[in-house]
Design a protein around this motif. Structure first.
Motif, PDB file in Angstrom:
ATOM      1  N   SER A   1      -0.646  42.897  38.934  1.00  0.00           N
ATOM      2  CA  SER A   1       0.387  42.992  38.007  1.00  0.00           C
ATOM      3  C   SER A   1      -0.220  41.667  37.221  1.00  0.00           C
ATOM      4  CB  SER A   1       1.836  43.254  38.819  1.00  0.00           C
ATOM      5  OG  SER A   1       2.327  42.042  38.714  1.00  0.00           O
ATOM      6  N   PHE A   2       0.560  41.375  36.068  1.00  0.00           N
ATOM      7  CA  PHE A   2      -0.007  40.273  35.360  1.00  0.00           C
ATOM      8  C   PHE A   2       0.662  40.302  33.875  1.00  0.00           C
ATOM      9  CE2 PHE A   2      -3.368  42.800  34.665  1.00  0.00           C
ATOM     10  CZ  PHE A   2      -3.908  42.665  33.240  1.00  0.00           C
ATOM     11  N   THR A   3       1.257  40.130  33.767  1.00  0.00           N
ATOM     12  CA  THR A   3       1.602  39.468  32.074  1.00  0.00           C
ATOM     13  C   THR A   3       0.541  39.058  30.927  1.00  0.00           C
ATOM     14  OG1 THR A   3       3.655  38.911  33.211  1.00  0.00           O
ATOM     15  CG2 THR A   3       3.134  38.405  30.709  1.00  0.00           C
ATOM     16  N   CYS A   4       0.094  40.384  30.575  1.00  0.00           N
ATOM     17  CA  CYS A   4      -0.571  40.136  29.057  1.00  0.00           C
ATOM     18  C   CYS A   4      -0.718  39.026  28.148  1.00  0.00           C
ATOM     19  CB  CYS A   4      -0.598  41.101  27.943  1.00  0.00           C
ATOM     20  SG  CYS A   4      -2.050  40.977  26.516  1.00  0.00           S
ATOM     21  N   PRO A   5      -0.849  37.743  28.735  1.00  0.00           N
ATOM     22  CA  PRO A   5      -1.461  36.591  27.993  1.00  0.00           C
ATOM     23  C   PRO A   5      -1.346  36.929  25.923  1.00  0.00           C
ATOM     24  CG  PRO A   5      -3.206  36.301  28.311  1.00  0.00           C
ATOM     25  CD  PRO A   5      -2.932  37.771  28.754  1.00  0.00           C
ATOM     26  N   ASP A   6      -1.921  37.741  25.715  1.00  0.00           N
ATOM     27  CA  ASP A   6      -1.648  37.699  23.446  1.00  0.00           C
ATOM     28  C   ASP A   6      -0.707  38.029  23.593  1.00  0.00           C
ATOM     29  OD1 ASP A   6      -4.520  36.806  24.362  1.00  0.00           O
ATOM     30  OD2 ASP A   6      -5.234  39.487  24.215  1.00  0.00           O
ATOM     31  N   CYS A   7      -0.002  39.509  24.267  1.00  0.00           N
ATOM     32  CA  CYS A   7       0.893  40.278  23.476  1.00  0.00           C
ATOM     33  C   CYS A   7       2.243  40.259  24.504  1.00  0.00           C
ATOM     34  CB  CYS A   7       0.778  41.733  23.525  1.00  0.00           C
ATOM     35  SG  CYS A   7       0.686  43.020  24.844  1.00  0.00           S
ATOM     36  N   GLY A   8       2.116  39.969  25.693  1.00  0.00           N
ATOM     37  CA  GLY A   8       3.387  39.630  26.777  1.00  0.00           C
ATOM     38  C   GLY A   8       3.919  41.038  27.622  1.00  0.00           C
ATOM     39  N   ALA A   9       3.287  41.561  27.382  1.00  0.00           N
ATOM     40  CA  ALA A   9       3.704  43.046  28.048  1.00  0.00           C
ATOM     41  C   ALA A   9       3.561  42.653  29.673  1.00  0.00           C
ATOM     42  CB  ALA A   9       2.389  44.383  27.872  1.00  0.00           C
ATOM     43  N   ALA A  10       3.966  43.281  30.437  1.00  0.00           N
ATOM     44  CA  ALA A  10       4.013  43.469  31.944  1.00  0.00           C
ATOM     45  C   ALA A  10       2.578  44.346  32.277  1.00  0.00           C
ATOM     46  CB  ALA A  10       5.272  44.250  32.423  1.00  0.00           C
ATOM     47  N   VAL A  11       1.731  44.466  32.270  1.00  0.00           N
ATOM     48  CA  VAL A  11       0.934  45.684  33.242  1.00  0.00           C
ATOM     49  C   VAL A  11       0.909  45.104  34.616  1.00  0.00           C
ATOM     50  CG1 VAL A  11      -1.804  45.844  32.796  1.00  0.00           C
ATOM     51  CG2 VAL A  11      -0.320  44.043  31.354  1.00  0.00           C
ATOM     52  N   ARG A  12       0.623  46.681  34.894  1.00  0.00           N
ATOM     53  CA  ARG A  12       0.841  47.097  36.567  1.00  0.00           C
ATOM     54  C   ARG A  12      -0.293  47.919  36.903  1.00  0.00           C
ATOM     55  NH1 ARG A  12       5.114  48.972  40.283  1.00  0.00           N
ATOM     56  NH2 ARG A  12       3.849  50.558  41.989  1.00  0.00           N
ATOM     57  N   LYS A  13      -1.831  47.406  37.597  1.00  0.00           N
ATOM     58  CA  LYS A  13      -2.786  48.890  37.344  1.00  0.00           C
ATOM     59  C   LYS A  13      -2.893  48.893  39.278  1.00  0.00           C
ATOM     60  CE  LYS A  13      -5.266  47.140  32.948  1.00  0.00           C
ATOM     61  NZ  LYS A  13      -6.813  47.121  33.186  1.00  0.00           N
ATOM     62  N   PRO A  14      -3.132  50.111  39.660  1.00  0.00           N
ATOM     63  CA  PRO A  14      -3.565  50.687  40.782  1.00  0.00           C
ATOM     64  C   PRO A  14      -4.968  49.522  41.399  1.00  0.00           C
ATOM     65  CG  PRO A  14      -4.478  51.923  39.546  1.00  0.00           C
ATOM     66  CD  PRO A  14      -4.198  50.417  38.624  1.00  0.00           C
ATOM     67  N   ALA A  15      -4.827  48.802  43.011  1.00  0.00           N
ATOM     68  CA  ALA A  15      -5.938  48.045  43.429  1.00  0.00           C
ATOM     69  C   ALA A  15      -6.355  49.292  44.935  1.00  0.00           C
ATOM     70  CB  ALA A  15      -5.218  46.437  43.823  1.00  0.00           C
ATOM     71  N   GLY A  16      -8.257  49.459  44.122  1.00  0.00           N
ATOM     72  CA  GLY A  16      -8.386  49.878  45.419  1.00  0.00           C
ATOM     73  C   GLY A  16      -8.633  49.117  46.361  1.00  0.00           C
ATOM     74  N   GLU A  17      -9.595  49.427  47.398  1.00  0.00           N
ATOM     75  CA  GLU A  17     -10.143  48.605  48.626  1.00  0.00           C
ATOM     76  C   GLU A  17     -10.836  47.484  47.738  1.00  0.00           C
ATOM     77  OE1 GLU A  17     -11.764  49.898  52.136  1.00  0.00           O
ATOM     78  OE2 GLU A  17      -9.947  51.598  52.455  1.00  0.00           O
ATOM     79  N   ARG A  18     -11.668  47.567  47.507  1.00  0.00           N
ATOM     80  CA  ARG A  18     -12.475  46.303  46.858  1.00  0.00           C
ATOM     81  C   ARG A  18     -12.010  45.319  45.873  1.00  0.00           C
ATOM     82  NH1 ARG A  18     -16.032  42.953  47.472  1.00  0.00           N
ATOM     83  NH2 ARG A  18     -17.834  42.673  45.512  1.00  0.00           N
ATOM     84  N   ILE A  19     -11.143  46.047  45.111  1.00  0.00           N
ATOM     85  CA  ILE A  19     -10.168  45.413  43.974  1.00  0.00           C
ATOM     86  C   ILE A  19      -9.176  44.477  45.346  1.00  0.00           C
ATOM     87  CG2 ILE A  19      -8.150  44.926  42.679  1.00  0.00           C
ATOM     88  CD1 ILE A  19     -10.874  45.530  41.795  1.00  0.00           C
TER      89      ILE A  19
END
Length: 101
Positions: free
Chosen positions: A64-82
């Protein structure tokens, strides 16, 4: 025959910390490319801007991270490689434990 110590310099072979690091200028931080699904912004983030949560399954492992452009909280799946890339790049990691019933 005349014996000599060779260099004639006291402490020859020793190196100071300052001399060892004299050629180093700076360390380039690792950056990760990311995108925001809300504003469609594309940007680079340092390891300190990301968080990785590792759960018991692939469905509970995400970054997860906060978008530096719009401030949205972003959450994305993370597979083994990520997970490998993020942990290798110094991203702070939280291990999630399953609840005992």
């Amino acid at each position: 025959m005349n014996e000599s110590s060779g260099s004639g310099v006291a402490g020859a072979g020793e190196i100071t910390v300052a001399a060892a690091f004299a050629g180093m200028r700076r360390v380039v931080p690792v950056v990760f490319r990311a995108g925001c699904p809300d504003c469609r912004g594309s940007f680079e983030l340092t390891a300190s801007a990301l968080r990785l949560a590792i759960g018991a399954t692939s469905k509970t492992t995400f970054y997860s991270f906060t978008c530096p452009d719009c401030g949205a909280a972003v959450r994305k799946p993370a597979g083994e490689r990520i997970v490998e890339l993020l942990t290798g790049g110094g991203v702070r990691t939280l291990r999630l434990h399953s609840a005992v019933q």
